[in-house]
Design a protein around this motif. Sequence first.
Motif, short mmCIF file in Angstrom:
data_model
loop_
_atom_site.label_atom_id
_atom_site.label_comp_id
_atom_site.label_asym_id
_atom_site.label_seq_id
_atom_site.Cartn_x
_atom_site.Cartn_y
_atom_site.Cartn_z
N UNK A 23 5.72 5.78 5.14
CA UNK A 23 6.33 6.38 6.14
C UNK A 23 6.00 7.71 6.39
N UNK A 24 6.56 8.34 7.99
CA UNK A 24 5.75 9.47 7.80
C UNK A 24 5.49 11.01 6.39
N UNK A 25 4.57 11.34 6.54
CA UNK A 25 4.20 12.29 5.54
C UNK A 25 4.22 11.19 3.94
N UNK A 26 4.35 9.45 4.08
CA UNK A 26 3.58 9.28 2.76
C UNK A 26 3.53 7.57 2.80
N UNK A 27 2.85 7.34 1.34
CA UNK A 27 2.94 5.79 1.20
C UNK A 27 3.14 6.08 0.04
N UNK A 28 3.25 4.17 -0.35
CA UNK A 28 3.40 3.93 -2.12
C UNK A 28 2.57 1.96 -1.52
N UNK A 29 2.66 2.06 -2.93
CA UNK A 29 1.95 0.28 -2.62
C UNK A 29 2.55 0.06 -3.35
N UNK A 30 2.66 -1.89 -3.73
CA UNK A 30 4.13 -1.75 -4.51
C UNK A 30 3.88 -3.17 -5.58
N UNK A 31 3.54 -3.66 -6.69
CA UNK A 31 2.77 -4.93 -6.69
C UNK A 31 3.89 -5.98 -7.65
N UNK A 32 3.99 -7.02 -8.33
CA UNK A 32 4.76 -8.12 -8.97
C UNK A 32 5.71 -6.83 -9.57
N UNK A 33 6.87 -7.36 -9.54
CA UNK A 33 7.91 -6.73 -10.34
C UNK A 33 8.55 -5.22 -10.35
N UNK A 34 8.06 -4.76 -8.82
CA UNK A 34 7.87 -3.21 -8.50
C UNK A 34 9.67 -3.63 -7.57
N UNK A 35 10.25 -2.16 -7.66
CA UNK A 35 11.35 -1.73 -7.31
C UNK A 35 11.43 -0.87 -6.35
N UNK A 36 12.09 -0.86 -5.36
CA UNK A 36 11.70 -0.06 -4.80
C UNK A 36 13.10 0.35 -3.63
N UNK A 37 14.09 1.48 -3.38
CA UNK A 37 14.79 1.55 -2.63
C UNK A 37 14.25 2.68 -1.72
N UNK A 38 15.12 2.53 -0.27
CA UNK A 38 14.10 2.92 0.63
C UNK A 38 15.42 3.59 1.45
N UNK A 39 15.76 4.75 1.23
CA UNK A 39 16.95 5.54 1.91
C UNK A 39 17.54 5.53 3.65
N UNK A 40 18.79 5.64 3.92
CA UNK A 40 19.65 5.41 5.01
C UNK A 40 18.23 5.92 5.83
N UNK A 41 18.11 5.63 7.30
CA UNK A 41 17.48 5.79 7.81
C UNK A 41 15.88 6.66 8.48
N UNK A 42 15.15 6.14 7.19
CA UNK A 42 13.60 6.75 7.00
C UNK A 42 13.19 5.73 7.23
N UNK A 43 12.06 6.38 8.50
CA UNK A 43 11.18 5.67 9.35
C UNK A 43 10.60 5.11 8.26
N UNK A 44 10.00 3.32 8.41
CA UNK A 44 8.56 2.67 7.53
C UNK A 44 8.36 1.65 8.29
N UNK A 45 6.81 1.38 7.96
CA UNK A 45 6.07 -0.19 7.74
C UNK A 45 6.06 -0.37 6.48
N UNK A 46 5.72 -1.66 6.49
CA UNK A 46 5.59 -2.63 5.55
C UNK A 46 4.04 -3.04 5.93
N UNK A 47 2.80 -3.05 5.20
CA UNK A 47 1.89 -3.70 5.39
C UNK A 47 1.63 -4.58 4.05
N UNK A 48 1.54 -6.47 3.85
CA UNK A 48 1.32 -7.25 3.35
C UNK A 48 -0.59 -6.67 2.76
#
Length: 71
Positions: A23-48
């Motif tokens: 997302x603008x100004x940040x990034x996060x790596x997720x792996x097996x078992x992780x959970x993430x709640x993305x807020x309403x309206x946040x521009x984001x992209x997902x990369x496997x």
Amino acid sequence: IPQHRRLEAEVLLMHRGALRVEWPGGALALGVGDTLTVPVGLPRRYLATGDTATEVYVVRGGDAPAAPQFV
């Protein structure tokens, strides 16, 4: 998935593989078992990432979630 935003909250549940959420100004790596709640309206992209297939369960709020808004 290209950069987009949604009109409802989105919860990602990682089942298999690895995913980078950017997302603008940040990034996060997720792996097996992780959970993430993305807020309403946040521009984001997902990369496997990684060498194995990525499986993510996506839960959205409401009875009829709207289509993504690509930015």
